[in-house]
Design a protein around this motif. Structure first.
Motif, PDB file in Angstrom:
ATOM      1  N   GLU A   1      -3.084  -5.005   9.805  1.00  0.00           N
ATOM      2  CA  GLU A   1      -3.045  -3.793   8.989  1.00  0.00           C
ATOM      3  C   GLU A   1      -1.723  -3.043   9.088  1.00  0.00           C
ATOM      4  OE1 GLU A   1      -4.388  -2.517  13.099  1.00  0.00           O
ATOM      5  OE2 GLU A   1      -4.667  -4.248  11.763  1.00  0.00           O
ATOM      6  N   LEU A   2      -0.831  -3.447   9.986  1.00  0.00           N
ATOM      7  CA  LEU A   2       0.437  -2.741  10.149  1.00  0.00           C
ATOM      8  C   LEU A   2       1.387  -3.019   8.988  1.00  0.00           C
ATOM      9  CD1 LEU A   2       1.121  -3.272  13.976  1.00  0.00           C
ATOM     10  CD2 LEU A   2       0.099  -1.294  12.840  1.00  0.00           C
ATOM     11  N   ASN A   3       2.436  -2.231   8.908  1.00  0.00           N
ATOM     12  CA  ASN A   3       3.424  -2.399   7.845  1.00  0.00           C
ATOM     13  C   ASN A   3       4.437  -3.468   8.263  1.00  0.00           C
ATOM     14  OD1 ASN A   3       5.209  -2.205   5.755  1.00  0.00           O
ATOM     15  ND2 ASN A   3       5.733  -0.057   6.072  1.00  0.00           N
ATOM     16  N   HIS A   4       4.015  -4.710   8.183  1.00  0.00           N
ATOM     17  CA  HIS A   4       4.866  -5.809   8.629  1.00  0.00           C
ATOM     18  C   HIS A   4       6.045  -6.052   7.691  1.00  0.00           C
ATOM     19  CE1 HIS A   4       2.097  -6.813  11.856  1.00  0.00           C
ATOM     20  NE2 HIS A   4       1.110  -6.720  10.991  1.00  0.00           N
ATOM     21  N   LYS A   5       5.847  -5.821   6.416  1.00  0.00           N
ATOM     22  CA  LYS A   5       6.956  -5.999   5.471  1.00  0.00           C
ATOM     23  C   LYS A   5       8.068  -4.994   5.747  1.00  0.00           C
ATOM     24  CE  LYS A   5       4.590  -8.039   1.486  1.00  0.00           C
ATOM     25  NZ  LYS A   5       4.273  -7.868   0.035  1.00  0.00           N
TER      26      LYS A   5
ATOM     27  N   LYS B   1       0.851  -1.178   0.000  1.00  0.00           N
ATOM     28  CA  LYS B   1       0.000   0.000   0.000  1.00  0.00           C
ATOM     29  C   LYS B   1       0.892   1.234   0.000  1.00  0.00           C
ATOM     30  CE  LYS B   1      -3.465  -2.387   2.854  1.00  0.00           C
ATOM     31  NZ  LYS B   1      -4.197  -2.353   4.129  1.00  0.00           N
ATOM     32  N   ALA B   2       0.314   2.373  -0.358  1.00  0.00           N
ATOM     33  CA  ALA B   2       1.105   3.603  -0.423  1.00  0.00           C
ATOM     34  C   ALA B   2       1.731   3.941   0.913  1.00  0.00           C
ATOM     35  CB  ALA B   2       0.225   4.749  -0.914  1.00  0.00           C
ATOM     36  N   ASN B   3       0.947   3.808   2.020  1.00  0.00           N
ATOM     37  CA  ASN B   3       1.472   4.179   3.324  1.00  0.00           C
ATOM     38  C   ASN B   3       2.421   3.122   3.890  1.00  0.00           C
ATOM     39  OD1 ASN B   3      -0.341   2.185   3.953  1.00  0.00           O
ATOM     40  ND2 ASN B   3      -1.529   3.395   5.425  1.00  0.00           N
ATOM     41  N   ASP B   4       2.607   2.011   3.157  1.00  0.00           N
ATOM     42  CA  ASP B   4       3.542   0.987   3.606  1.00  0.00           C
ATOM     43  C   ASP B   4       4.987   1.396   3.390  1.00  0.00           C
ATOM     44  OD1 ASP B   4       1.633  -0.652   4.573  1.00  0.00           O
ATOM     45  OD2 ASP B   4       1.676  -2.102   2.937  1.00  0.00           O
ATOM     46  N   GLN B   5       5.216   2.571   2.832  1.00  0.00           N
ATOM     47  CA  GLN B   5       6.582   3.058   2.687  1.00  0.00           C
ATOM     48  C   GLN B   5       7.089   3.663   3.991  1.00  0.00           C
ATOM     49  OE1 GLN B   5       6.750   1.144  -0.196  1.00  0.00           O
ATOM     50  NE2 GLN B   5       8.555   2.464  -0.208  1.00  0.00           N
ATOM     51  N   VAL B   6       6.196   3.858   4.959  1.00  0.00           N
ATOM     52  CA  VAL B   6       6.578   4.405   6.265  1.00  0.00           C
ATOM     53  C   VAL B   6       6.588   3.283   7.293  1.00  0.00           C
ATOM     54  CG1 VAL B   6       5.960   5.995   8.125  1.00  0.00           C
ATOM     55  CG2 VAL B   6       5.641   6.673   5.728  1.00  0.00           C
ATOM     56  N   VAL B   7       7.692   3.177   8.034  1.00  0.00           N
ATOM     57  CA  VAL B   7       7.820   2.200   9.119  1.00  0.00           C
ATOM     58  C   VAL B   7       7.832   2.966  10.436  1.00  0.00           C
ATOM     59  CG1 VAL B   7       9.219   0.379  10.146  1.00  0.00           C
ATOM     60  CG2 VAL B   7       9.155   0.642   7.652  1.00  0.00           C
ATOM     61  N   LYS B   8       6.845   2.689  11.287  1.00  0.00           N
ATOM     62  CA  LYS B   8       6.763   3.363  12.588  1.00  0.00           C
ATOM     63  C   LYS B   8       7.552   2.561  13.626  1.00  0.00           C
ATOM     64  CE  LYS B   8       2.241   5.501  11.751  1.00  0.00           C
ATOM     65  NZ  LYS B   8       0.855   5.614  12.223  1.00  0.00           N
ATOM     66  N   LEU B   9       8.608   3.172  14.124  1.00  0.00           N
ATOM     67  CA  LEU B   9       9.488   2.532  15.090  1.00  0.00           C
ATOM     68  C   LEU B   9       9.363   3.207  16.451  1.00  0.00           C
ATOM     69  CD1 LEU B   9      11.954   0.779  16.008  1.00  0.00           C
ATOM     70  CD2 LEU B   9      13.416   2.607  15.082  1.00  0.00           C
TER      71      LEU B   9
ATOM     72  N   GLY C   1      14.160   2.100   0.470  1.00  0.00           N
ATOM     73  CA  GLY C   1      13.037   2.898  -0.016  1.00  0.00           C
ATOM     74  C   GLY C   1      12.007   3.201   1.047  1.00  0.00           C
ATOM     75  N   TYR C   2      12.180   2.634   2.232  1.00  0.00           N
ATOM     76  CA  TYR C   2      11.272   2.922   3.345  1.00  0.00           C
ATOM     77  C   TYR C   2      11.700   4.191   4.065  1.00  0.00           C
ATOM     78  CZ  TYR C   2       9.348  -1.817   2.987  1.00  0.00           C
ATOM     79  OH  TYR C   2       8.735  -2.966   2.544  1.00  0.00           O
ATOM     80  N   LYS C   3      10.752   4.843   4.692  1.00  0.00           N
ATOM     81  CA  LYS C   3      11.010   5.987   5.563  1.00  0.00           C
ATOM     82  C   LYS C   3      10.674   5.574   6.990  1.00  0.00           C
ATOM     83  CE  LYS C   3      11.741  10.274   6.855  1.00  0.00           C
ATOM     84  NZ  LYS C   3      13.096  10.865   6.822  1.00  0.00           N
ATOM     85  N   VAL C   4      11.614   5.732   7.910  1.00  0.00           N
ATOM     86  CA  VAL C   4      11.387   5.325   9.297  1.00  0.00           C
ATOM     87  C   VAL C   4      10.913   6.519  10.115  1.00  0.00           C
ATOM     88  CG1 VAL C   4      12.369   4.291  11.369  1.00  0.00           C
ATOM     89  CG2 VAL C   4      13.180   3.563   9.105  1.00  0.00           C
TER      90      VAL C   4
ATOM     91  N   VAL D   1       2.319   1.092  16.389  1.00  0.00           N
ATOM     92  CA  VAL D   1       3.612   1.131  15.696  1.00  0.00           C
ATOM     93  C   VAL D   1       3.836  -0.211  15.016  1.00  0.00           C
ATOM     94  CG1 VAL D   1       4.649   2.840  17.236  1.00  0.00           C
ATOM     95  CG2 VAL D   1       4.841   0.408  17.786  1.00  0.00           C
ATOM     96  N   ASP D   2       4.791  -0.224  14.098  1.00  0.00           N
ATOM     97  CA  ASP D   2       5.065  -1.431  13.326  1.00  0.00           C
ATOM     98  C   ASP D   2       6.133  -2.319  13.960  1.00  0.00           C
ATOM     99  OD1 ASP D   2       3.328  -0.555  11.163  1.00  0.00           O
ATOM    100  OD2 ASP D   2       4.902   0.889  10.688  1.00  0.00           O
TER     101      ASP D   2
END
Length: 273
Positions: free
Chosen positions: A234-238, A25-33, A57-60, A79-80
């Motif tokens: 629904e989290l950005n697990h990848k 998904k588009a918002n999957d480029q952001v990883v919440k740490l 390519g991810y943004k943390v 958070v992810d």
């Protein structure tokens, strides 16, 4: 840690399949740490995460707080991925099914900071518990983070080991991160428990000294832990898995070892294949 049931292993296996099968998904480029203030205050994350972001390519998005709050964010699915430093609390987090794939990535140590003249005479202490007793029996302030962070949890364990309750007149709980707590202890000419990494990063801002160094007895290990996808699909697990994999890579482990402030190494990489 308790042995996992067949059901728990099945849940984690399905989670692994989820990581490889879910559409991006588009918002999957952001990883919440969610991580500790020590990793942020020390400057480590600012030094190493841009490399991960460029390569992946991810943004943390870093949320720096105490370990207790970081794990709570993980429990709530806010958070992810989490990166913390309180082994007991982390083990419970995993056993309760909120976290999985915990990986030890690095460590530093805790030290007791205080005025250069060491009014409680803790430099001659044999153990950290002895040092804490001497502080409590003196009239010198002790500044506690008081924020349920990994450092605060360690401090409370030291009071327990010293068979003392932190209720003496000089004890002040401030509910702040490590950097601010160090600055307050400096202003009040008091003592505090700190991780060495943050102290080194703040050394030029204070007159505090390391008055007690406990070595291996005050080791401070950090883990990165994924959030269970069966609880929060629904989290950005990848993205979280990509960050976890990168943190244990030779590249990241070397960067951790090479990160220095004022010519001092702040963290030691610990991941072993």
């Amino acid at each position: 840690m308790k042995s996992k049931t067949i059901g728990q292993w099945l849940t984690l296996s399905l989670g692994v399949l989820f990581l490889s099968a879910s559409p991006a998904k588009a918002n999957d480029q952001v990883v919440k740490l969610a991580t500790t203030t020590s990793t942020e205050n020390s400057g480590l994350l600012s030094a190493i995460l841009p490399t991960f972001e460029k390569e992946s390519g991810y943004k943390v998005q870093v949320i720096a707080t105490g370990t207790g709050k970081a794990l709570a964010l993980g429990r709530q699915g806010d958070v992810d991925v989490v990166m913390t430093h309180a082994p007991g609390a982390e083990a419970k987090f995993v056993e309760e099914g909120f976290g999985w794939m915990p990986r030890g990535i690095m460590e530093n140590d805790f030290v007791i900071l205080g005025p250069n003249n060491d009014p409680a005479n803790i430099r001659s202490s044999k153990t950290a518990a002895d040092a804490m007793q001497r502080i409590a029996h003196s009239d010198v302030p002790f500044i506690s983070r008081g924020d349920n962070s990994g450092t605060h949890m360690k401090e409370l364990s030291l009071w327990k080991e010293a068979a003392m309750s932190p209720e003496f007149s000089g004890y002040t709980s401030v509910g702040q991160g490590m950097g601010k707590t160090i600055l307050m202890a400096n202003e009040l000419h008091g003592y505090t428990l700190a991780d060495r990494g943050t102290f080194v990063a703040y050394k030029n801002k204070t007159d505090l000294k390391v008055n007690f160094d406990g070595g291996n007895a005050l080791a401070n290990p950090y883990q990165i832990i994924l959030i269970n996808p069966s609880k929060y699909p629904e989290l950005n697990h990848k993205g979280a898995k990509a960050l976890s994999d990168w943190m244990i890579s030779d590249e990241a482990q070397q960067m951790i070892n090479q990160y220095k402030v004022q010519d001092e190494q702040l963290f030691k990489a610990t991941y072993q294949q």
